[in-house]
Structures are given as structure tokens and as C-alpha cells.
Scaffold this motif. Structure first.
Motif, PDB file in Angstrom:
ATOM      1  N   SER A 189       6.581 109.505 -48.643  1.00 25.76           N
ATOM      2  CA  SER A 189       6.366 108.123 -48.232  1.00 25.76           C
ATOM      3  C   SER A 189       7.672 107.537 -47.712  1.00 25.76           C
ATOM      4  O   SER A 189       8.763 108.084 -47.929  1.00 25.76           O
ATOM      5  N   SER A 190       7.572 106.400 -47.052  1.00 22.17           N
ATOM      6  CA  SER A 190       8.785 105.734 -46.569  1.00 22.17           C
ATOM      7  C   SER A 190       9.672 105.347 -47.745  1.00 22.17           C
ATOM      8  O   SER A 190      10.902 105.390 -47.649  1.00 22.17           O
ATOM      9  N   VAL A 205       6.787 116.457 -39.776  1.00 20.79           N
ATOM     10  CA  VAL A 205       5.972 115.675 -38.858  1.00 20.79           C
ATOM     11  C   VAL A 205       5.949 114.224 -39.294  1.00 20.79           C
ATOM     12  O   VAL A 205       5.893 113.921 -40.488  1.00 20.79           O
ATOM     13  N   VAL A 206       6.020 113.317 -38.320  1.00 20.69           N
ATOM     14  CA  VAL A 206       5.656 111.912 -38.509  1.00 20.69           C
ATOM     15  C   VAL A 206       4.317 111.749 -37.806  1.00 20.69           C
ATOM     16  O   VAL A 206       4.240 111.821 -36.577  1.00 20.69           O
ATOM     17  N   LEU A 207       3.252 111.552 -38.573  1.00 26.25           N
ATOM     18  CA  LEU A 207       1.906 111.542 -38.014  1.00 26.25           C
ATOM     19  C   LEU A 207       1.656 110.330 -37.127  1.00 26.25           C
ATOM     20  O   LEU A 207       0.977 110.424 -36.104  1.00 26.25           O
ATOM     21  N   ASN A 208       2.180 109.184 -37.535  1.00 28.49           N
ATOM     22  CA  ASN A 208       1.935 107.933 -36.820  1.00 28.49           C
ATOM     23  C   ASN A 208       2.840 106.866 -37.414  1.00 28.49           C
ATOM     24  O   ASN A 208       3.348 107.010 -38.530  1.00 28.49           O
ATOM     25  N   ILE A 209       3.045 105.812 -36.664  1.00 28.78           N
ATOM     26  CA  ILE A 209       3.808 104.652 -37.139  1.00 28.78           C
ATOM     27  C   ILE A 209       2.982 103.414 -36.822  1.00 28.78           C
ATOM     28  O   ILE A 209       2.663 103.153 -35.660  1.00 28.78           O
ATOM     29  N   ALA A 210       2.626 102.680 -37.869  1.00 32.87           N
ATOM     30  CA  ALA A 210       1.867 101.448 -37.680  1.00 32.87           C
ATOM     31  C   ALA A 210       2.359 100.407 -38.670  1.00 32.87           C
ATOM     32  O   ALA A 210       3.080 100.717 -39.618  1.00 32.87           O
ATOM     33  N   GLU A 211       1.956  99.192 -38.458  1.00 28.56           N
ATOM     34  CA  GLU A 211       2.387  98.086 -39.309  1.00 28.56           C
ATOM     35  C   GLU A 211       1.908  98.308 -40.746  1.00 28.56           C
ATOM     36  O   GLU A 211       0.722  98.444 -41.001  1.00 28.56           O
ATOM     37  N   TYR A 217       9.509  95.810 -46.511  1.00 22.02           N
ATOM     38  CA  TYR A 217      10.569  95.984 -45.510  1.00 22.02           C
ATOM     39  C   TYR A 217      10.934  94.698 -44.773  1.00 22.02           C
ATOM     40  O   TYR A 217      12.102  94.463 -44.468  1.00 22.02           O
ATOM     41  N   GLY A 218       9.958  93.894 -44.430  1.00 19.88           N
ATOM     42  CA  GLY A 218      10.242  92.717 -43.615  1.00 19.88           C
ATOM     43  C   GLY A 218      10.339  93.061 -42.145  1.00 19.88           C
ATOM     44  O   GLY A 218       9.606  92.534 -41.324  1.00 19.88           O
ATOM     45  N   ASP A 219      11.214  93.994 -41.789  1.00 25.18           N
ATOM     46  CA  ASP A 219      11.419  94.390 -40.394  1.00 25.18           C
ATOM     47  C   ASP A 219      10.736  95.742 -40.147  1.00 25.18           C
ATOM     48  O   ASP A 219      11.116  96.740 -40.772  1.00 25.18           O
ATOM     49  N   PRO A 220       9.754  95.811 -39.243  1.00 21.17           N
ATOM     50  CA  PRO A 220       9.082  97.086 -38.947  1.00 21.17           C
ATOM     51  C   PRO A 220      10.043  98.184 -38.502  1.00 21.17           C
ATOM     52  O   PRO A 220       9.781  99.365 -38.712  1.00 21.17           O
ATOM     53  N   ALA A 221      11.153  97.808 -37.891  1.00 23.35           N
ATOM     54  CA  ALA A 221      12.127  98.812 -37.435  1.00 23.35           C
ATOM     55  C   ALA A 221      12.738  99.554 -38.619  1.00 23.35           C
ATOM     56  O   ALA A 221      13.017 100.759 -38.527  1.00 23.35           O
ATOM     57  N   ASP A 222      12.955  98.859 -39.719  1.00 28.67           N
ATOM     58  CA  ASP A 222      13.504  99.507 -40.911  1.00 28.67           C
ATOM     59  C   ASP A 222      12.498 100.495 -41.497  1.00 28.67           C
ATOM     60  O   ASP A 222      12.866 101.573 -41.961  1.00 28.67           O
ATOM     61  N   TYR A 223      11.233 100.107 -41.478  1.00 32.78           N
ATOM     62  CA  TYR A 223      10.157 101.000 -41.951  1.00 32.78           C
ATOM     63  C   TYR A 223      10.117 102.272 -41.107  1.00 32.78           C
ATOM     64  O   TYR A 223      10.095 103.389 -41.636  1.00 32.78           O
ATOM     65  N   ALA A 224      10.144 102.124 -39.778  1.00 35.06           N
ATOM     66  CA  ALA A 224      10.122 103.289 -38.893  1.00 35.06           C
ATOM     67  C   ALA A 224      11.361 104.158 -39.092  1.00 35.06           C
ATOM     68  O   ALA A 224      11.274 105.394 -39.087  1.00 35.06           O
ATOM     69  N   LEU A 386      -6.123  93.094 -50.337  1.00 35.27           N
ATOM     70  CA  LEU A 386      -4.764  92.597 -50.176  1.00 35.27           C
ATOM     71  C   LEU A 386      -4.202  93.097 -48.853  1.00 35.27           C
ATOM     72  O   LEU A 386      -3.975  94.295 -48.677  1.00 35.27           O
ATOM     73  N   ALA A 387      -3.941  92.192 -47.915  1.00 35.54           N
ATOM     74  CA  ALA A 387      -3.513  92.595 -46.566  1.00 35.54           C
ATOM     75  C   ALA A 387      -2.047  92.996 -46.495  1.00 35.54           C
ATOM     76  O   ALA A 387      -1.623  93.616 -45.522  1.00 35.54           O
ATOM     77  N   LYS A 388      -1.237  92.643 -47.483  1.00 33.64           N
ATOM     78  CA  LYS A 388       0.186  93.014 -47.526  1.00 33.64           C
ATOM     79  C   LYS A 388       0.942  92.536 -46.283  1.00 33.64           C
ATOM     80  O   LYS A 388       1.857  93.188 -45.801  1.00 33.64           O
ATOM     81  N   GLY A 389       0.540  91.396 -45.744  1.00 34.44           N
ATOM     82  CA  GLY A 389       1.228  90.840 -44.596  1.00 34.44           C
ATOM     83  C   GLY A 389       0.780  91.401 -43.261  1.00 34.44           C
ATOM     84  O   GLY A 389       1.327  91.023 -42.221  1.00 34.44           O
ATOM     85  N   ALA A 390      -0.217  92.281 -43.256  1.00 37.16           N
ATOM     86  CA  ALA A 390      -0.666  92.922 -42.015  1.00 37.16           C
ATOM     87  C   ALA A 390      -1.562  91.992 -41.206  1.00 37.16           C
ATOM     88  O   ALA A 390      -2.140  91.034 -41.730  1.00 37.16           O
TER      89      ALA A 390
END
Length: 492
Positions: A189-190, A205-211, A217-224, A386-390
Motif C-alpha cells: 500500500s502507499s 507494477v503500479v496498476l493505477n493511480i486515482a484519487e 495525504y492532502g496532496d494527490p502528488a504525495d500519494y502518487a 465514508l467518502a474519505k474526501g473523494a
């Protein structure tokens, strides 16, 4: 934060490994769940001075605590146990999910105490004479299925393999097994990648990157960026998703061992250096000498447990990692043919009066829900939690044409309702509430039955986490299946 090296009683933390002298190392383990217990247990076995902290005491944790305390560990299971880092401490090992701004980690940073996750600890505890290679899998969705597919393929090839990491057996426990493995299929996991610095997968492999996990994280770039850490120092193949340019960019940005290859997977016709579909055949144009002129047939879509697009994509990713490891076409076919996904992953519950009921409770974010929904048409979508901010606008725009209707439940159902109002205003929506009274899934199933017509699929793919109403996604899926069966029996 806290990833550096410092001397501990004459020992450089960054040099610690399986054969080091751990007797002077004062290790603190944060979290006493499955991975935390495995870390504490093996650190104690190595001779370290171990303190484990957890803010919750359960009967299972208390039983494990008694075992380790009898061997010399100090275990604190009580509210507030993780608020203060013990003095002295030379190393902090954290379970997945600990935020960098947690007081315990901030104290570690202030005091220069290195912070390792279970993955980092496991990597350092490999047997230097028999270190099984790691084949790593991460991504927003599909990790567990892909790792289990990969493990099935590796076993079909006659290898002693284990699915470990964020699934199955704790990886620390697996690497310390006295009977060595040939290879590990590692789900990461991240959160796990955030606290791992020195590991190096043979292929990944990184299968996919989504919100997702924006509350962490706050910033999606940090997650990626944390996802991209899996490619660091890869020696054979960095596998990416052709349909998701962000994954290819992570490969381009990675520092890898010279000679490592970039290998794409696609649901379209594969180019040279890719795996993909030739009509209904999963084909390899990356790992054969004649790849410029031909493709190797691995299996057909009918060989798989599901023809859903995201399931086929996972199979291609697993096949790419296995082929990079040197596995034969036949083993890929046999492993994929024999694989069946765990419960709550596109699991058919029943077909009643021409309506098929499917449990994909594991779809806990919008990207996963979108992937699931694209496998069915027409579909009655059961969503919420729970949407978790999505956000759900992109998802609704993608699948609006497939929707017969939508049934909403859970705390953040209004977020989905608002996206539906904006992008699918003609789709009928039934709001069953947040489950304050009665059996919420009975209301959901009754509403879905009202919307569904013969030939439709009712799909539980919530796009949200479950903890507002259920213990976990498994309990949510079980409740859905039980409600479907109750209704079926009532109608009979």
C-alpha cells in the motif's frame, strides 16, 4: 521524516540486518495488530529490547501481549499508549496507516529516531544467503487480486511462493521462515511504501493511480510519489498501465538498475514491449525473442474467473510480473485458470427473476467502483459510506449511460447524490439513509429490487469505505448477501 541513520549503543541503525547484533537496540513497535505483533515477535527473537504500543486492547491482543511479555517484551495496550515515544528509543517500527503528523512520529523526528515500516524491517531481515526476490504490486485498486493471481501463477510454475505484505501472511514472518521461499508476491500500500526506503523489487507494477486517501495525504502528488517508490532500484521490469499515463510517468521518474525494462499492459492490442488482448486472447509481446513479429498466447478471457475489464487488466499485470521472473506461458495459463478471487470482489450472490446480484464491497473508492460498474450494463448501483474526501463527478460521467437506477446508503451518500444530480439527472435514485434503525441492507435490497428489471445486475460497489455502518467491507458485503438471500427465501 525519521528515515536517517544514527548510532545506537555503537550500532549504526542503517547497517542492521538479519545477522547483526541487535542486543543493544531499543526498538519501539507502534501498533499491535497482525503486522505489529509479527514485527515485535521477530525483533525479540533477534535479541532487541522491545516495547510495543497500541491504543486499543482486545482479547486477541492481550493474549499475544502475555506471550511476548513472558519472553521479555514490554507491551502497553491502553488509550493514550502511543502518545509518547519511550525514552530511550533507537528505532521506531510502525504499522501501515500511521500518519506522519502523529505525535509519536513527530517525536521520533525531533529526536532523530529512524522510522521503519514492517516492509523496511522485513527487507533488512532477509537471509543474505537465500534472499527470495520480491515481485511488488501497488496501485489504488486491484492490488490484492493481482498479487493473488501472481502467487497462483508462481505456484503453477512449481515455485515456493507466498502472497505477503498488505495481504496474507505478514512479510516479516515470511522472510524469517526457516524453510526458505523461492519468491514473494508482495502487495504494498502507499502507507507501507511511505515508510520503506531500502527495499528493491526484482520487478514491480503500479496498476493505477486515482484519487484516494486524501484524508491522509492532502496532496494527490504525495500519494502518487509514495506509490512510485515501488519502482526504486527495480532490476528486471517496471510494469505500468498503458491506459493510465501517471503510472508510466512514475516509471520514467524512477531510478532503476541498468538493464531494467519498462513493460506496459493494455486491454487493447499490445505493441512491442507490452502485454494485451488480441481479440479474446491474453498475449505477450514483451518476454519472447520474436516479439517484433509475433505474440505469445498466455490464455483466453474465458479462462479467467471474470471477464470484467479490471479483472482482465489485473491478470495481464500479474502475467507480466511472472513472465519477467522467467515463468513459462503454460504456468501463466494454469495459474490464471485456477485462480478464484476472494469474497466481496465481484462475487455473484444470486440470480432471481432474471436479476443478478453482485457483491463488490471491496470497491471502496470511486476508481474501484467505476472499474466494477464498467463490467455491467444495465446496472442498479448500490453506493455510499465514508467518502474519505473523494469526489464522484468523473465516475458518474463515465457510467451514467449504464445506470438503471441508484440506491444510496451511508454517511456521505449526499456526495454521490449531488454528482448524480449534476451528471445523471434522469437516473432514479433511492436514498435509504445512514442505517440508524433496522437492518440497513434489507432496505437497500428492497429498493434495488424495485428499480431492477430482468436482465439487470444489482451491483454493490459502494465507492466508499464501510466503517460508518459496518466493521469492514467484508461485513458490509456479508450483510448485502444475507439480505439478498432473505428476500429470495421470502419470495419462495
Amino acid at each position: 521524516m525519521g528515515r536517517g541513520s544514527r548510532d545506537v549503543s555503537g550500532v549504526d541503525v542503517e547497517t542492521l540486518g538479519r545477522r547483526s547484533d541487535w542486543s543493544d537496540v531499543r526498538a519501539v513497535v507502534a501498533g499491535f495488530g497482525v503486522s505489529g505483533f509479527a514485527a515485535a515477535d521477530n525483533l525479540l527473537f533477534l535479541g532487541a529490547d522491545v516495547t510495543a504500543l497500541d491504543d486499543r486492547a482486545t482479547p486477541e491482543k492481550e493474549e499475544k501481549a502475555q506471550l511476548l511479555e513472558s519472553l521479555g517484551a514490554r507491551i502497553r495496550l491502553e488509550p493514550g499508549a502511543t502518545s509518547t515515544l519511550p525514552e530511550p528509543a533507537d528505532l521506531l517500527v510502525v504499522s501501515p496507516g500511521w500518519r506522519p503528523d502523529h505525535p509519536l512520529l513527530q517525536q521520533a523526528a525531533e529526536r532523530g529516531v529512524p522510522v521503519w515500516g514492517e516492509v523496511e524491517l522485513a527487507w533488512r531481515l532477509r537471509d543474505p544467503d537465500n534472499a527470495a526476490p520480491w515481485l511488488g504490486v501497488t496501485g489504488t485498486n486491484g492490488k490484492t487480486t493481482t498479487v493473488q493471481m501472481l502467487d497462483s501463477i508462481l505456484r503453477a510454475a512449481g515455485l515456493r511462493s507466498a502472497a505477503v505484505g498488505n495481504v496474507g501472511r505478514p512479510i516479516v514472518e515470511a522472510v524469517m521462515d526457516p524453510e526458505p521461499y523461492d519468491v514473494f508476491a508482495v502487495e504494498l500500500s502507499s502507507f507501507q511504501l511511505h515508510y520503506a526506503s531500502s527495499f528493491a523489487c526484482e520487478s514491480a507494477v503500479v496498476l493505477n493511480i486515482a484519487e484516494d486517501h486524501l484524508d491522509w495525504y492532502g496532496d494527490p502528488a504525495d500519494y502518487a510519489a509514495d506509490k512510485g517508490r515501488i519502482y526504486h532500484d527495480v532490476s528486471r521490469a517496471c510494469v505500468y498501465n498503458v491506459a493510465d499515463p501517471a503510472t508510466e510517468q512514475l516509471v520514467r521518474d524512477a531510478e532503476v538498475v541498468e538493464g531494467a525494462r519498462a513493460v506496459g499492459f493494455t486491454l487493447g492490442m499490445p505493441a512491442v514491449g507490452q502485454l494485451g488482448l488480441v481479440e479474446d486472447i491474453l498475449a505477450d509481446r514483451a518476454f519472447l525473442a520474436e516479439r517484433y513479429t509475433t505474440a505469445a498466447e498466455l490464455c483466453t478471457v474465458d479462462d479467467l474467473a471474470s471477464p470484467a475489464p479490471h479483472f482482465v487488466a489485473n491478470a495481464l499485470a500479474a502475467a507480466a510480473l511472472a513472465r519477467a521472473h522467467g515463468v513459462s506461458q503454460q504456468a501463466v495459463r494454469d495459474g490464471l485458470r485456477s485462480f478464484r478471487p476472494d469474497g466481496h470482489r465481484i462475487a455473484e450472490v444470486a440470480t432471481v427473476d432474471g436479476v443478478t446480484w453482485v457483491d463488490d464491497s471491496k470497491a471502496t473508492n470511486p476508481h474501484a467502483a467505476a472499474s466494477s460498474l464498467q463490467g455491467y450494463d444495465p446496472v442498479v448501483w448500490v453506493a455510499g459510506g465514508l467518502a474519505k474526501g473523494a469526489h464522484f463527478d468523473d465516475l458518474v460521467q463515465q457510467v451514467a449511460g449504464r445506470l438503471r437506477g441508484v440506491v444510496l446508503l451511508g454517511q456521505d451518500r449526499h456526495v454521490i447524490a449531488e454528482a448524480l444530480a449534476r451528471h445523471a439527472p434522469d437516473v432514479r435514485v433511492i436514498d435509504t439513509g445512514a442505517g440508524e434503525t433496522g437492518e440497513p441492507m434489507d432496505l437497500v435490497v428492497a429498493a434495488a429490487a424495485e428499480l431492477a428489471q430482468p436482465g439487470d445486475t444489482v451491483l454493490l460497489a459502494p465507492g466508499c469505505a464501510s466503517m460508518d455502518m459496518f466493521t469492514d467491507y467484508g461485513a458490509r458485503g456479508d450483510a448485502f448477501a444475507a439480505a439478498v438471500l432473505r428476500r429470495t427465501q421470502h419470495e419462495d
